[in-house]
Design a protein around this motif. Sequence first.
Motif, PDB file in Angstrom:
ATOM      1  N   VAL A 166     115.774  70.849 -17.811  1.00 32.69           N
ATOM      2  CA  VAL A 166     117.326  70.670 -17.915  1.00 32.69           C
ATOM      3  C   VAL A 166     117.220  71.313 -19.477  1.00 32.69           C
ATOM      4  CG1 VAL A 166     118.883  68.844 -18.918  1.00 32.69           C
ATOM      5  CG2 VAL A 166     117.252  68.213 -17.628  1.00 32.69           C
ATOM      6  N   ILE A 167     118.403  72.205 -19.843  1.00 34.00           N
ATOM      7  CA  ILE A 167     118.970  73.034 -20.485  1.00 34.00           C
ATOM      8  C   ILE A 167     119.897  72.854 -20.773  1.00 34.00           C
ATOM      9  CG2 ILE A 167     119.084  75.278 -21.176  1.00 34.00           C
ATOM     10  CD1 ILE A 167     117.776  76.580 -19.701  1.00 34.00           C
ATOM     11  N   ALA A 168     119.888  72.145 -22.627  1.00 32.42           N
ATOM     12  CA  ALA A 168     121.380  71.466 -22.981  1.00 32.42           C
ATOM     13  C   ALA A 168     122.045  72.209 -24.635  1.00 32.42           C
ATOM     14  CB  ALA A 168     122.210  70.304 -23.675  1.00 32.42           C
ATOM     15  N   GLY A 169     123.231  72.248 -24.629  1.00 31.18           N
ATOM     16  CA  GLY A 169     123.606  72.830 -26.324  1.00 31.18           C
ATOM     17  C   GLY A 169     124.147  72.378 -27.147  1.00 31.18           C
ATOM     18  N   THR A 170     123.691  72.101 -28.042  1.00 30.04           N
ATOM     19  CA  THR A 170     123.909  71.281 -29.207  1.00 30.04           C
ATOM     20  C   THR A 170     125.359  71.216 -29.577  1.00 30.04           C
ATOM     21  OG1 THR A 170     123.246  72.883 -31.003  1.00 30.04           O
ATOM     22  CG2 THR A 170     121.861  71.779 -30.538  1.00 30.04           C
ATOM     23  N   ASP A 171     125.902  72.217 -29.568  1.00 32.99           N
ATOM     24  CA  ASP A 171     127.697  72.404 -29.652  1.00 32.99           C
ATOM     25  C   ASP A 171     128.140  72.364 -28.804  1.00 32.99           C
ATOM     26  OD1 ASP A 171     126.871  72.405 -32.800  1.00 32.99           O
ATOM     27  OD2 ASP A 171     125.909  74.971 -32.270  1.00 32.99           O
ATOM     28  N   ASP A 172     127.722  72.358 -27.261  1.00 34.89           N
ATOM     29  CA  ASP A 172     128.164  72.780 -26.367  1.00 34.89           C
ATOM     30  C   ASP A 172     129.920  70.820 -25.809  1.00 34.89           C
ATOM     31  OD1 ASP A 172     129.294  72.588 -23.378  1.00 34.89           O
ATOM     32  OD2 ASP A 172     127.055  72.474 -22.142  1.00 34.89           O
ATOM     33  N   THR A 173     130.572  70.944 -25.672  1.00 33.68           N
ATOM     34  CA  THR A 173     132.172  69.913 -26.308  1.00 33.68           C
ATOM     35  C   THR A 173     132.821  69.957 -24.344  1.00 33.68           C
ATOM     36  OG1 THR A 173     133.412  71.779 -26.386  1.00 33.68           O
ATOM     37  CG2 THR A 173     132.936  70.372 -28.690  1.00 33.68           C
ATOM     38  N   VAL A 174     132.267  70.539 -23.593  1.00 34.80           N
ATOM     39  CA  VAL A 174     131.968  70.175 -22.339  1.00 34.80           C
ATOM     40  C   VAL A 174     131.195  69.337 -21.352  1.00 34.80           C
ATOM     41  CG1 VAL A 174     132.860  71.636 -20.070  1.00 34.80           C
ATOM     42  CG2 VAL A 174     133.393  72.918 -21.671  1.00 34.80           C
ATOM     43  N   THR A 175     130.158  69.607 -21.440  1.00 31.03           N
ATOM     44  CA  THR A 175     128.624  69.014 -20.396  1.00 31.03           C
ATOM     45  C   THR A 175     128.573  68.402 -22.327  1.00 31.03           C
ATOM     46  OG1 THR A 175     127.648  70.291 -19.792  1.00 31.03           O
ATOM     47  CG2 THR A 175     128.701  69.497 -18.670  1.00 31.03           C
ATOM     48  N   LEU A 176     128.461  67.382 -22.542  1.00 33.36           N
ATOM     49  CA  LEU A 176     128.194  66.684 -23.931  1.00 33.36           C
ATOM     50  C   LEU A 176     126.198  67.196 -24.219  1.00 33.36           C
ATOM     51  CD1 LEU A 176     130.043  64.215 -24.987  1.00 33.36           C
ATOM     52  CD2 LEU A 176     130.566  66.331 -25.657  1.00 33.36           C
ATOM     53  N   PRO A 177     125.603  67.301 -25.716  1.00 35.61           N
ATOM     54  CA  PRO A 177     124.359  67.389 -25.003  1.00 35.61           C
ATOM     55  C   PRO A 177     123.494  65.713 -24.455  1.00 35.61           C
ATOM     56  CG  PRO A 177     125.179  67.774 -28.111  1.00 35.61           C
ATOM     57  CD  PRO A 177     126.104  67.202 -26.839  1.00 35.61           C
ATOM     58  N   SER A 178     124.416  64.256 -24.792  1.00 40.03           N
ATOM     59  CA  SER A 178     124.384  63.406 -24.436  1.00 40.03           C
ATOM     60  C   SER A 178     124.320  63.382 -22.719  1.00 40.03           C
ATOM     61  CB  SER A 178     124.595  62.672 -24.394  1.00 40.03           C
ATOM     62  OG  SER A 178     126.383  62.444 -24.227  1.00 40.03           O
ATOM     63  N   HIS A 179     125.146  63.927 -21.570  1.00 37.11           N
ATOM     64  CA  HIS A 179     124.733  64.391 -20.964  1.00 37.11           C
ATOM     65  C   HIS A 179     123.654  64.497 -20.649  1.00 37.11           C
ATOM     66  CE1 HIS A 179     129.836  64.435 -20.805  1.00 37.11           C
ATOM     67  NE2 HIS A 179     128.722  63.321 -21.223  1.00 37.11           N
ATOM     68  N   GLY A 180     123.037  66.161 -20.861  1.00 39.06           N
ATOM     69  CA  GLY A 180     121.645  66.830 -20.631  1.00 39.06           C
ATOM     70  C   GLY A 180     120.553  65.632 -20.838  1.00 39.06           C
ATOM     71  N   GLU A 181     120.298  64.775 -22.006  1.00 41.05           N
ATOM     72  CA  GLU A 181     119.413  64.067 -22.326  1.00 41.05           C
ATOM     73  C   GLU A 181     119.363  63.165 -21.226  1.00 41.05           C
ATOM     74  OE1 GLU A 181     120.298  64.306 -27.483  1.00 41.05           O
ATOM     75  OE2 GLU A 181     121.144  62.551 -25.932  1.00 41.05           O
ATOM     76  N   HIS A 182     120.519  62.524 -20.491  1.00 40.49           N
ATOM     77  CA  HIS A 182     121.312  61.281 -20.203  1.00 40.49           C
ATOM     78  C   HIS A 182     120.032  62.491 -18.226  1.00 40.49           C
ATOM     79  CE1 HIS A 182     122.270  58.613 -16.828  1.00 40.49           C
ATOM     80  NE2 HIS A 182     122.454  59.373 -15.913  1.00 40.49           N
ATOM     81  N   ILE A 183     120.959  63.294 -18.179  1.00 35.41           N
ATOM     82  CA  ILE A 183     119.491  63.735 -16.741  1.00 35.41           C
ATOM     83  C   ILE A 183     118.536  63.966 -17.056  1.00 35.41           C
ATOM     84  CG2 ILE A 183     119.486  65.950 -15.449  1.00 35.41           C
ATOM     85  CD1 ILE A 183     122.753  66.166 -16.229  1.00 35.41           C
ATOM     86  N   ALA A 184     118.170  64.783 -18.103  1.00 33.53           N
ATOM     87  CA  ALA A 184     116.067  64.472 -18.350  1.00 33.53           C
ATOM     88  C   ALA A 184     115.458  63.230 -18.819  1.00 33.53           C
ATOM     89  CB  ALA A 184     115.929  65.475 -20.435  1.00 33.53           C
ATOM     90  N   ALA A 185     116.433  61.788 -19.151  1.00 38.12           N
ATOM     91  CA  ALA A 185     115.662  60.784 -19.299  1.00 38.12           C
ATOM     92  C   ALA A 185     115.689  60.320 -17.762  1.00 38.12           C
ATOM     93  CB  ALA A 185     116.369  59.980 -20.115  1.00 38.12           C
ATOM     94  N   THR A 186     116.832  60.220 -16.721  1.00 40.51           N
ATOM     95  CA  THR A 186     116.776  59.765 -16.007  1.00 40.51           C
ATOM     96  C   THR A 186     115.903  60.900 -14.299  1.00 40.51           C
ATOM     97  OG1 THR A 186     119.481  59.278 -16.035  1.00 40.51           O
ATOM     98  CG2 THR A 186     118.122  58.880 -13.708  1.00 40.51           C
ATOM     99  N   VAL A 187     116.207  61.918 -14.753  1.00 38.11           N
ATOM    100  CA  VAL A 187     114.909  62.810 -13.424  1.00 38.11           C
ATOM    101  C   VAL A 187     113.963  62.676 -13.320  1.00 38.11           C
ATOM    102  CG1 VAL A 187     114.655  64.851 -13.053  1.00 38.11           C
ATOM    103  CG2 VAL A 187     116.811  64.330 -13.113  1.00 38.11           C
ATOM    104  N   PRO A 188     113.364  61.772 -12.967  1.00 39.15           N
ATOM    105  CA  PRO A 188     111.015  61.338 -13.914  1.00 39.15           C
ATOM    106  C   PRO A 188     110.789  63.241 -13.522  1.00 39.15           C
ATOM    107  CG  PRO A 188     112.161  60.400 -11.037  1.00 39.15           C
ATOM    108  CD  PRO A 188     112.986  61.077 -11.571  1.00 39.15           C
ATOM    109  N   GLY A 189     109.814  63.144 -14.998  1.00 43.50           N
ATOM    110  CA  GLY A 189     109.054  64.163 -15.596  1.00 43.50           C
ATOM    111  C   GLY A 189     109.878  64.932 -15.881  1.00 43.50           C
ATOM    112  N   ALA A 190     111.410  64.964 -16.330  1.00 46.94           N
ATOM    113  CA  ALA A 190     111.961  66.124 -16.306  1.00 46.94           C
ATOM    114  C   ALA A 190     111.841  66.352 -17.485  1.00 46.94           C
ATOM    115  CB  ALA A 190     113.437  65.987 -16.068  1.00 46.94           C
ATOM    116  N   ARG A 191     111.688  68.045 -18.037  1.00 47.21           N
ATOM    117  CA  ARG A 191     111.792  68.763 -19.646  1.00 47.21           C
ATOM    118  C   ARG A 191     113.311  69.118 -20.144  1.00 47.21           C
ATOM    119  NH1 ARG A 191     107.984  73.624 -19.734  1.00 47.21           N
ATOM    120  NH2 ARG A 191     106.914  72.023 -19.145  1.00 47.21           N
TER     121      ARG A 191
END
Length: 268
Positions: free
Chosen positions: A211-236
């Motif tokens: 999962v790649i996220a942007g610290t300043d992304d206001t479209v898909t927030l950093p927290s959205h990327g964090e959620h995906i990475a925390a939910t998909v088993p073993g995601a980086r």
Amino acid sequence: MNDTTFITTGDGYRLAYRVDGDENKPVLVLSNSIATTLQMWDGQIAALTQHFRVLRYDARGHGKSDAPEGGYSMDRLGRDVIELLDALGIERAHFLGLSLGGLIGQWLGIHAPDRIGLLILSNTSAHLGPVEEFDARIAALQTSPDMAAVAQAFLANWFPAHMFEAKHPAIEPFRDMLLSTPPKGLAGCYAAVRDNDMRRTIALINRPTLVIAGTDDTVTLPSHGEHIAATVPGARLVMLPSVHFPNIEHPDTYVRTVLDFLLEKEAA
């Protein structure tokens, strides 16, 4: 094959695609943001084709692909990819999707894991809302499809202010992509995003995932990327200092991040 060509999807529409690189290399599919074309990846092709056969396509409603009337669904957008792989005789491919492309990647990881090798979900979300906001956007496109105003709003959310101030040459091609997007195609994909919620089901993804996220992304927030990475088993998770298009803001860092993951996992 280095030219855009077409397949016809199961529901009868043309889907434009392009293949670059050695046909003996593993296939990597690139999937675009909403309101862009396969050209959004132009800056990454030289580096990626050193290791992969790169398959890009215009999502339905975009670029040279057909733009059917009415709302689309994530199911249909995902099946477009499966039908493209089927038409080209590709049993399994790695997949990198950014924004809308990342939503499609999540759908594929849930519903067609046998077709996906390694999965990269960039600047995306498992769910975007509220519904009323997307309804308003769709209504505005239907009543006053001024793509110039739409384009300016998108660009302001996609790139940092300093790139505009410096008149960065990467911005104008994205403006051109936006202006060429049919309003009905954009509205159709808005409907797919509006109706999508994979916040729980992405826990079913069993492919190695970055999962790649942007610290300043206001479209898909950093927290959205964090959620995906925390939910998909073993995601980086890799967080880059960017807005919505790290492949444009930090092209070298972005492609290195992508290749490090793909080549490490392939070697393993």
